[in-house]
Design a protein around this motif. Structure first.
Motif, PDB file in Angstrom:
ATOM      1  N   VAL A  46     -40.749 -44.960  34.768  1.00 16.39           N
ATOM      2  CA  VAL A  46     -40.675 -43.683  34.053  1.00 16.39           C
ATOM      3  C   VAL A  46     -41.783 -42.750  34.541  1.00 16.39           C
ATOM      4  CG1 VAL A  46     -40.854 -42.560  31.794  1.00 16.39           C
ATOM      5  CG2 VAL A  46     -39.587 -44.711  32.010  1.00 16.39           C
ATOM      6  N   ALA A  47     -42.998 -43.290  34.676  1.00 18.42           N
ATOM      7  CA  ALA A  47     -44.116 -42.462  35.149  1.00 18.42           C
ATOM      8  C   ALA A  47     -43.817 -41.916  36.543  1.00 18.42           C
ATOM      9  CB  ALA A  47     -45.404 -43.275  35.171  1.00 18.42           C
ATOM     10  N   GLY A  48     -43.242 -42.778  37.382  1.00 18.97           N
ATOM     11  CA  GLY A  48     -42.893 -42.339  38.733  1.00 18.97           C
ATOM     12  C   GLY A  48     -41.869 -41.224  38.705  1.00 18.97           C
ATOM     13  N   GLN A  49     -40.909 -41.328  37.822  1.00 17.97           N
ATOM     14  CA  GLN A  49     -39.892 -40.284  37.695  1.00 17.97           C
ATOM     15  C   GLN A  49     -40.509 -38.981  37.175  1.00 17.97           C
ATOM     16  OE1 GLN A  49     -36.530 -40.378  38.591  1.00 17.97           O
ATOM     17  NE2 GLN A  49     -37.209 -42.240  39.621  1.00 17.97           N
ATOM     18  N   PHE A  50     -41.422 -39.110  36.230  1.00 20.23           N
ATOM     19  CA  PHE A  50     -42.110 -37.916  35.726  1.00 20.23           C
ATOM     20  C   PHE A  50     -42.874 -37.247  36.873  1.00 20.23           C
ATOM     21  CE2 PHE A  50     -42.628 -39.273  30.947  1.00 20.23           C
ATOM     22  CZ  PHE A  50     -41.270 -39.064  30.759  1.00 20.23           C
ATOM     23  N   ALA A  51     -43.581 -38.071  37.628  1.00 21.02           N
ATOM     24  CA  ALA A  51     -44.365 -37.534  38.747  1.00 21.02           C
ATOM     25  C   ALA A  51     -43.441 -36.852  39.755  1.00 21.02           C
ATOM     26  CB  ALA A  51     -45.167 -38.648  39.411  1.00 21.02           C
ATOM     27  N   ALA A  52     -42.319 -37.523  40.062  1.00 21.54           N
ATOM     28  CA  ALA A  52     -41.388 -36.972  41.044  1.00 21.54           C
ATOM     29  C   ALA A  52     -40.811 -35.648  40.554  1.00 21.54           C
ATOM     30  CB  ALA A  52     -40.264 -37.982  41.301  1.00 21.54           C
ATOM     31  N   ALA A  53     -40.665 -35.520  39.236  1.00 22.56           N
ATOM     32  CA  ALA A  53     -40.112 -34.285  38.684  1.00 22.56           C
ATOM     33  C   ALA A  53     -41.178 -33.204  38.567  1.00 22.56           C
ATOM     34  CB  ALA A  53     -39.489 -34.555  37.317  1.00 22.56           C
ATOM     35  N   GLY A  54     -42.420 -33.543  38.861  1.00 22.37           N
ATOM     36  CA  GLY A  54     -43.485 -32.547  38.832  1.00 22.37           C
ATOM     37  C   GLY A  54     -44.192 -32.433  37.496  1.00 22.37           C
ATOM     38  N   LEU A  55     -44.009 -33.429  36.618  1.00 16.28           N
ATOM     39  CA  LEU A  55     -44.727 -33.385  35.339  1.00 16.28           C
ATOM     40  C   LEU A  55     -46.164 -33.839  35.558  1.00 16.28           C
ATOM     41  CD1 LEU A  55     -41.707 -33.460  34.431  1.00 16.28           C
ATOM     42  CD2 LEU A  55     -42.508 -34.617  32.361  1.00 16.28           C
ATOM     43  N   ARG A  56     -47.071 -33.243  34.822  1.00 16.95           N
ATOM     44  CA  ARG A  56     -48.468 -33.662  34.892  1.00 16.95           C
ATOM     45  C   ARG A  56     -48.676 -34.882  33.994  1.00 16.95           C
ATOM     46  NH1 ARG A  56     -51.632 -27.961  34.239  1.00 16.95           N
ATOM     47  NH2 ARG A  56     -50.752 -26.953  36.087  1.00 16.95           N
ATOM     48  N   PRO A  57     -49.633 -35.740  34.358  1.00 20.19           N
ATOM     49  CA  PRO A  57     -49.939 -36.872  33.469  1.00 20.19           C
ATOM     50  C   PRO A  57     -50.355 -36.355  32.098  1.00 20.19           C
ATOM     51  CG  PRO A  57     -51.031 -37.130  35.592  1.00 20.19           C
ATOM     52  CD  PRO A  57     -50.468 -35.735  35.573  1.00 20.19           C
ATOM     53  N   GLY A  58     -49.767 -36.919  31.043  1.00 22.31           N
ATOM     54  CA  GLY A  58     -50.060 -36.419  29.703  1.00 22.31           C
ATOM     55  C   GLY A  58     -50.830 -37.398  28.851  1.00 22.31           C
ATOM     56  N   GLY A  59     -51.196 -38.535  29.445  1.00 24.14           N
ATOM     57  CA  GLY A  59     -51.960 -39.532  28.692  1.00 24.14           C
ATOM     58  C   GLY A  59     -53.446 -39.309  28.874  1.00 24.14           C
ATOM     59  N   PRO A  60     -54.255 -40.083  28.159  1.00 24.56           N
ATOM     60  CA  PRO A  60     -55.706 -39.946  28.293  1.00 24.56           C
ATOM     61  C   PRO A  60     -56.161 -40.336  29.703  1.00 24.56           C
ATOM     62  CG  PRO A  60     -55.116 -41.295  26.381  1.00 24.56           C
ATOM     63  CD  PRO A  60     -53.866 -41.107  27.183  1.00 24.56           C
ATOM     64  N   GLY A  61     -57.256 -39.751  30.142  1.00 24.95           N
ATOM     65  CA  GLY A  61     -57.866 -40.130  31.415  1.00 24.95           C
ATOM     66  C   GLY A  61     -57.048 -39.761  32.634  1.00 24.95           C
ATOM     67  N   GLY A  62     -56.214 -38.738  32.507  1.00 24.20           N
ATOM     68  CA  GLY A  62     -55.459 -38.295  33.667  1.00 24.20           C
ATOM     69  C   GLY A  62     -54.383 -39.257  34.118  1.00 24.20           C
ATOM     70  N   THR A  63     -53.923 -40.128  33.226  1.00 23.81           N
ATOM     71  CA  THR A  63     -52.828 -41.039  33.553  1.00 23.81           C
ATOM     72  C   THR A  63     -51.574 -40.625  32.775  1.00 23.81           C
ATOM     73  OG1 THR A  63     -53.097 -42.581  31.712  1.00 23.81           O
ATOM     74  CG2 THR A  63     -54.543 -42.892  33.613  1.00 23.81           C
ATOM     75  N   TYR A  64     -50.477 -41.289  33.107  1.00 20.93           N
ATOM     76  CA  TYR A  64     -49.240 -41.047  32.364  1.00 20.93           C
ATOM     77  C   TYR A  64     -49.127 -41.972  31.142  1.00 20.93           C
ATOM     78  CZ  TYR A  64     -47.390 -38.139  36.141  1.00 20.93           C
ATOM     79  OH  TYR A  64     -47.190 -37.136  37.052  1.00 20.93           O
ATOM     80  N   PHE A  65     -50.173 -42.757  30.879  1.00 17.50           N
ATOM     81  CA  PHE A  65     -50.035 -43.810  29.869  1.00 17.50           C
ATOM     82  C   PHE A  65     -50.975 -43.621  28.688  1.00 17.50           C
ATOM     83  CE2 PHE A  65     -49.214 -45.640  34.103  1.00 17.50           C
ATOM     84  CZ  PHE A  65     -47.842 -45.773  33.982  1.00 17.50           C
ATOM     85  N   GLN A  66     -50.416 -43.682  27.515  1.00 19.01           N
ATOM     86  CA  GLN A  66     -51.223 -43.721  26.296  1.00 19.01           C
ATOM     87  C   GLN A  66     -51.174 -45.163  25.794  1.00 19.01           C
ATOM     88  OE1 GLN A  66     -49.615 -42.009  22.659  1.00 19.01           O
ATOM     89  NE2 GLN A  66     -51.644 -41.308  22.038  1.00 19.01           N
ATOM     90  N   GLU A  67     -52.283 -45.864  25.970  1.00 19.32           N
ATOM     91  CA  GLU A  67     -52.287 -47.293  25.622  1.00 19.32           C
ATOM     92  C   GLU A  67     -52.662 -47.488  24.161  1.00 19.32           C
ATOM     93  OE1 GLU A  67     -54.837 -49.306  28.395  1.00 19.32           O
ATOM     94  OE2 GLU A  67     -53.292 -49.208  29.956  1.00 19.32           O
ATOM     95  N   PHE A  68     -52.105 -48.522  23.571  1.00 19.42           N
ATOM     96  CA  PHE A  68     -52.515 -48.892  22.220  1.00 19.42           C
ATOM     97  C   PHE A  68     -52.334 -50.388  22.027  1.00 19.42           C
ATOM     98  CE2 PHE A  68     -48.241 -49.209  20.269  1.00 19.42           C
ATOM     99  CZ  PHE A  68     -47.482 -48.509  21.207  1.00 19.42           C
ATOM    100  N   THR A  69     -53.068 -50.917  21.070  1.00 18.92           N
ATOM    101  CA  THR A  69     -53.040 -52.357  20.843  1.00 18.92           C
ATOM    102  C   THR A  69     -52.232 -52.653  19.590  1.00 18.92           C
ATOM    103  OG1 THR A  69     -55.234 -52.478  21.793  1.00 18.92           O
ATOM    104  CG2 THR A  69     -54.490 -54.396  20.573  1.00 18.92           C
ATOM    105  N   ILE A  70     -51.392 -53.644  19.686  1.00 20.50           N
ATOM    106  CA  ILE A  70     -50.627 -54.090  18.525  1.00 20.50           C
ATOM    107  C   ILE A  70     -51.217 -55.426  18.100  1.00 20.50           C
ATOM    108  CG2 ILE A  70     -48.360 -54.829  17.710  1.00 20.50           C
ATOM    109  CD1 ILE A  70     -47.210 -52.956  19.949  1.00 20.50           C
ATOM    110  N   SER A  71     -51.788 -55.474  16.905  1.00 17.33           N
ATOM    111  CA  SER A  71     -52.442 -56.736  16.552  1.00 17.33           C
ATOM    112  C   SER A  71     -51.443 -57.747  16.042  1.00 17.33           C
ATOM    113  CB  SER A  71     -53.591 -56.519  15.578  1.00 17.33           C
ATOM    114  OG  SER A  71     -53.203 -55.633  14.575  1.00 17.33           O
TER     115      SER A  71
END
Ligand SMILES: [Zn+2]
Length: 633
Positions: free
Chosen positions: A96-121
């Motif tokens: 999905v991130a690759g497709q976003f990049a290919a479509a010209g979308l900017r990374p929208g997650g923290p730290g300049g990535t396409y990913f917003q990470e979270f922990t599920i306890s």
């Protein structure tokens, strides 16, 4: 069908190559993984020639083909059902991130990535390394039968001579001290649970009787580990051990719950009377009976492992170009599914590779649109199947200011459009949650020539509900449930790609109105729950498990309480009991009758469904065979 497989695989590898090169040019890491994670092998076709790669790329051109190619990858066996926290879903995230990049979308997650990470306890579980070894007497205590670490135990190894310290209590108020005149530094202390009777007023226990007081006191007096036996074997004489459930903090020492019979064996080996005798003596005389167990030494290990899951939402941004560029429209879909069960892969082509592919195609189309006033966030959520966790995380911790999000569009299962069948025609929910929604959707649907089932509510079992709950107008697109829902048969070949492309096209038109409209929709609450299952859907509520719900017992506790289980019914045969709370059916969270009806509405008699119940704090999954509801006239 080998040929079909090969062609899909070559398409996959081509798309991944495209994604990877797009990422390289945007200087983003496609497979952004936690530091300790392995790099994944990308599913690759059996050595396609350059010519065939090019042909395959050329062949993927119509919107429906392209849409289907996303699903073919996301719902491929290699992705193993995209279970939250699995390797397979990481592949999907990268895609999905690759497709976003290919479509010209900017990374929208923290730290300049396409990913917003979270922990599920998830509850931690005991590791096999957990052990208790008795040196001296030849005893081999067994984990969970003779001993178990407490949930507040510190992790680690310990070893030391054993000292009996009564109740392990020092209470100066009543001049009682189990540690008086005894050296415990570097030793393992064996003690009774709680405290001698009558220490507190009105027969209550004092704070000295608490586990944390006792373990911390043992730590402060220099002990290296604590063994605690019940102060009585319980009314039933079972002398039960507590279940292992990790607390937020440990109390500073390895601490084990031991059976009284094990304590007795240790005491006997150390030349002391039985636990019962020592206890009666202490209780009667209210006097310290602490003493070393001569020649008895123990060692052991407390080890447990975290089962927390690392999940990620994938986020790409198309910046707005107009005066409202500081406002956002969110377009989303969950990309997780339920993984592998009993060796079968649940590919989740409709649920929800179909919506994920929709987000990818909308990202592409919106990116090519010459003018966008507002900004657009395209995102795919993880953790939906286990409780809308990804969308919940996003609204709790949004990557842009909460108030700048003007509307949300969610797609969940848009791959089975059958316009002339009520069960699988398009449904659009949430129409009442934004004041302009009805006008926009009505006009655009007419324009696109698509009929739809309207519902004002955005309350339902998918990610738009998370946005609605925090006051964001939200629309939901859905082409109906079917027998393959949450079954291993929800596969790519059953997707109506032409139909889904029509739905995506309609969403594009609606999204453009939300992006370029002068006024953002004004939020409104709609209190009823959206109807997910349609009247014409086969066998709606035509099946029963053989239970009576407990209407008196509605509470905030999770699950749907069961008052009665009919003997001989499917639930009874599966082992369900009165008092159980049904928390999950086929992966759907269940909290009330509406949830239950939704989760079973598409089922037919003789279907076997997985029902998870909560019984005495424990989750038990039962396979329940459904039977036909008897018509009552
Ligand atoms: Zn879904």
């Amino acid at each position: 069908m080998i040929r079909h497989r090969c062609s899909i695989l070559s398409v996959l590898s081509v798309l991944l190559l495209v994604a990877a090169s797009a990422c390289a040019s945007h200087k983003v890491k496609l497979w952004s993984k936690p530091a300790n994670a392995q790099t994944h092998a990308v599913p690759v076709a059996p050595a396609p020639t350059t010519a065939s790669v090019i042909t395959a790329t050329m062949a993927v051109e119509t919107p429906a083909d392209r849409y289907l190619s996303h699903i073919a990858l996301l719902a491929h066996d290699e992705l193993e059902g995209r279970d939250t926290g699995s390797d397979g879903i990481d592949l999907a995230a990268g895609y999905v991130a690759g497709q976003f990049a290919a479509a010209g979308l900017r990374p929208g997650g923290p730290g300049g990535t396409y990913f917003q990470e979270f922990t599920i306890s998830r509850p931690a579980t005991l590791d096999d390394k957990t052990d208790l070894i008795i040196e001296g007497p030849s005893l081999e205590p067994i984990l969970k039968a003779d001993f178990i670490p407490f949930g507040f135990s510190a992790k680690g190894d310990f070893a030391g001579d054993v000292v009996f310290v009564g109740y392990g209590v020092t209470n100066t108020d009543v001049e009682y001290d189990d540690y008086a005149g005894i050296e415990v530094t570097g030793r393992v202390v064996l003690m009774l649970r709680r405290e001698p009777p009558g220490m507190g007023p009105y027969g209550n226990y004092t704070n000295h009787a608490r586990f944390d007081s006792k373990v911390r006191l043992a730590h402060d007096t220099g002990a290296v580990a604590v063994l605690i036996a019940n102060q009585d074997p319980g009314e039933d004489g079972i002398d039960g051990l507590m279940r292992f459930r990790v607390r937020d903090e440990d109390y500073g020492l390895p601490a084990l719950h031991v059976k009284r019979r094990l304590a007795d064996e240790l005491l006997a080996a150390g030349g002391l009377p039985s636990l019962d005798q020592l206890q009666r003596q202490i209780d009667k005389e209210r006097r310290n009976a602490s003493t070393p167990l001569s020649g008895v030494r123990v060692s052991g290990t407390v080890a447990y492992k975290s089962n927390d899951l690392l999940a990620r939402n994938v986020i790409g941004v198309l910046p707005g170009m107009g005066p409202r560029a500081g406002e956002y429209v969110v377009i989303g879909a969950h990309y997780d599914h339920v993984g592998v069960r009993r060796g079968r892969i649940y590919n989740g082509a409709d649920d929800n590779a179909s919506g994920t592919a929709g987000v990818i195609e909308l990202a592409r189309a919106l990116s090519r649109t010459p003018y966008r006033d507002r900004s657009v966030i395209c995102m795919t959520f993880s953790g939906e199947e286990i409780g809308l966790l990804g969308s919940q995380h996003f609204v709790d911790d949004p990557t842009v200011d909460h108030d700048s999000i003007t509307a949300m569009i969610n797609m969940d299962m848009i791959g089975r459009l059958t316009p002339d069948d009520e069960a699988n025609m398009l449904a659009i929910h949430g129409l009442g949650t934004g004041n302009s929604f009805k006008e926009i959707v009505d006009r655009r649907a007419k324009e696109a020539g698509l009929d739809y089932l309207p519902d004002d509510s955005a309350l339902g079992p998918s990610d738009h509900a998370s946005f609605y709950r925090v006051g964001i107008p939200a629309l939901f697109f859905h082409t109906g449930v079917h027998r393959d829902l949450h079954q291993p048969t929800d596969d790519t070949e059953k997707i109506n790609a032409q139909g889904a492309t029509r739905v995506v096209d309609l969403i594009y038109r609606i999204a453009m109105d939300l992006i370029n409209g002068e006024d953002a929709p004004v939020f409104a609450e709609v209190h009823h729950r959206a109807k997910l299952f349609r009247g014409a859907s086969p066998a709606a509520s035509g099946v029963v498990m053989g239970i009576v719900p407990d209407m008196e017992n509605e509470s905030d506790k999770p699950g749907w309480p069961i008052a009665q289980v009919f003997p001989g019914g499917g639930a009874a045969k599966a082992g369900m009991k009165a008092g159980d709370r049904i928390v999950r059916i086929e992966g759907h969270p269940i909290n009330d009758f509406a949830d239950y009806r939704e989760a079973t509405a598409h089922k037919t008699p003789d279907d076997v469904i997985e029902v998870t119940v909560l019984r005495e704090g424990k989750r038990i999954t039962l396979s329940v065979e459904l039977s036909a509801r008897r018509r009552q006239r």
